[in-house]
Design an enzyme around this catalytic site. Structure first.
Site, PDB file in Angstrom:
ATOM      1  N   LYS A  37     -14.624  -8.005 -22.240  1.00  0.00           N
ATOM      2  CA  LYS A  37     -13.577  -7.714 -23.225  1.00  0.00           C
ATOM      3  C   LYS A  37     -12.270  -7.758 -22.450  1.00  0.00           C
ATOM      4  O   LYS A  37     -11.891  -6.777 -21.785  1.00  0.00           O
ATOM      5  CB  LYS A  37     -13.791  -6.327 -23.832  1.00  0.00           C
ATOM      6  CG  LYS A  37     -12.763  -5.952 -24.897  1.00  0.00           C
ATOM      7  CD  LYS A  37     -13.069  -6.616 -26.229  1.00  0.00           C
ATOM      8  CE  LYS A  37     -12.109  -6.120 -27.304  1.00  0.00           C
ATOM      9  NZ  LYS A  37     -12.412  -6.709 -28.625  1.00  0.00           N
ATOM     10  N   THR A  41      -7.759  -2.665 -27.175  1.00  0.00           N
ATOM     11  CA  THR A  41      -6.650  -1.899 -27.734  1.00  0.00           C
ATOM     12  C   THR A  41      -7.177  -0.866 -28.725  1.00  0.00           C
ATOM     13  O   THR A  41      -8.293  -0.963 -29.232  1.00  0.00           O
ATOM     14  CB  THR A  41      -5.634  -2.813 -28.440  1.00  0.00           C
ATOM     15  OG1 THR A  41      -6.250  -3.427 -29.577  1.00  0.00           O
ATOM     16  CG2 THR A  41      -5.110  -3.887 -27.500  1.00  0.00           C
ATOM     17  N   GLU A 109     -15.459 -11.439 -25.668  1.00  0.00           N
ATOM     18  CA  GLU A 109     -15.010 -11.044 -27.003  1.00  0.00           C
ATOM     19  C   GLU A 109     -13.505 -10.859 -27.018  1.00  0.00           C
ATOM     20  O   GLU A 109     -12.954 -10.071 -26.247  1.00  0.00           O
ATOM     21  CB  GLU A 109     -15.683  -9.742 -27.445  1.00  0.00           C
ATOM     22  CG  GLU A 109     -15.256  -9.340 -28.854  1.00  0.00           C
ATOM     23  CD  GLU A 109     -15.682  -7.947 -29.253  1.00  0.00           C
ATOM     24  OE1 GLU A 109     -15.130  -7.419 -30.238  1.00  0.00           O
ATOM     25  OE2 GLU A 109     -16.557  -7.363 -28.578  1.00  0.00           O
TER      26      GLU A 109
END
Length: 239
Positions: A37, A41, A109
């Site tokens: 990742k 956030t 991702e």
């Protein structure tokens, strides 16, 4: 070695569950798999992020998060608000390439959709995919409005020379409405290929053994599963 990226047509479409499904299938067939990742956030330090969900569902512990910002914004905006330097995807590309040297598969991702900005220069997941020569799985919604979002995402990919690995419906409901059933054919038309999968709504709440079975049934053979697009299409065909 192989790098496969996962993006969505927008936020909240099921990217993390699809990433976990890809990871659990790779793990089940004995492949060494890492999950990345690049920028997380909307999660405070010490709180579980998307990779924790992947770990829970897929049992994968080779996890890599390169930056975290607490506000639920794009990585560029979240970094700016936090007063932190933005994540440099050029550096991330090098780190992913290094991971790929010793893993059978590296799953990446993204945050939000394909063109979400990671820095003030406007670097996006599409740039990262192009630098890594990685194909991209596009996760989409099944409901009204998805056709435009999916078409725009695929057009942006084609314009940038990014390879499509397949379109996956991230959360298919038990009782799809008229628009959802109609969208199956149109999504395949937009992608110019059969659907690469459809995971059931709520799959992220399953325990790992059930999730593995669900992933296998919900992703196409090209992604490690047994999903049959024609059977799925015919099951929900309109009269």
């Amino acid at each position: 070695m192989s790098v496969l990226m996962v993006t969505g047509t927008c936020t909240g479409v099921g990217k993390t569950v699809v990433t976990a499904a890809l990871a659990t299938l790779a793990r089940a067939r004995g492949s060494s798999v890492a999950v990345v990742k690049p920028g997380q956030t909307g999660v405070a330090p010490g709180e579980p992020g998307d990779l924790a969900e992947v770990a829970r569902l897929a049992g994968v512990d080779d996890l890599h998060e390169f930056a975290r910002f607490p506000d639920p914004l794009s990585p560029a905006a979240a970094a700016r608000r936090a007063g932190l330097p933005p994540l440099r995807l050029a550096d991330v590309a090098g780190q992913i390439s290094k991971l790929a040297e010793s893993r059978s598969l590296v799953l990446v991702e993204g945050a939000g959709g394909l063109l979400v900005r990671y820095d003030s220069e406007g670097t996006t997941l599409a740039d990262l995919a192009r630098w890594l020569n990685a194909a991209v799985v596009v996760v989409t919604r099944p409901d009204l409005g998805t056709l435009n979002h999916t078409a725009l995402t695929l057009e942006a990919m084609a314009h940038r020379g990014v390879q499509l690995a397949g379109v996956v419906i991230g959360a298919w409901p038990a009782e799809p409405d008229l628009a959802m059933r109609s969208n199956i054919t149109d999504l395949e038309t937009i992608a110019a290929r059969p659907l690469a999968g459809a995971l059931p709504a709520g799959a992220g709440a399953l325990d790992p053994p059930e999730f593995l079975l669900t992933a296998r049934a919900g992703l196409a053979p090209a992604l490690g599963g047994a999903f049959d697009a024609a059977t799925f299409r015919n099951t929900y065909a309109l009269d």
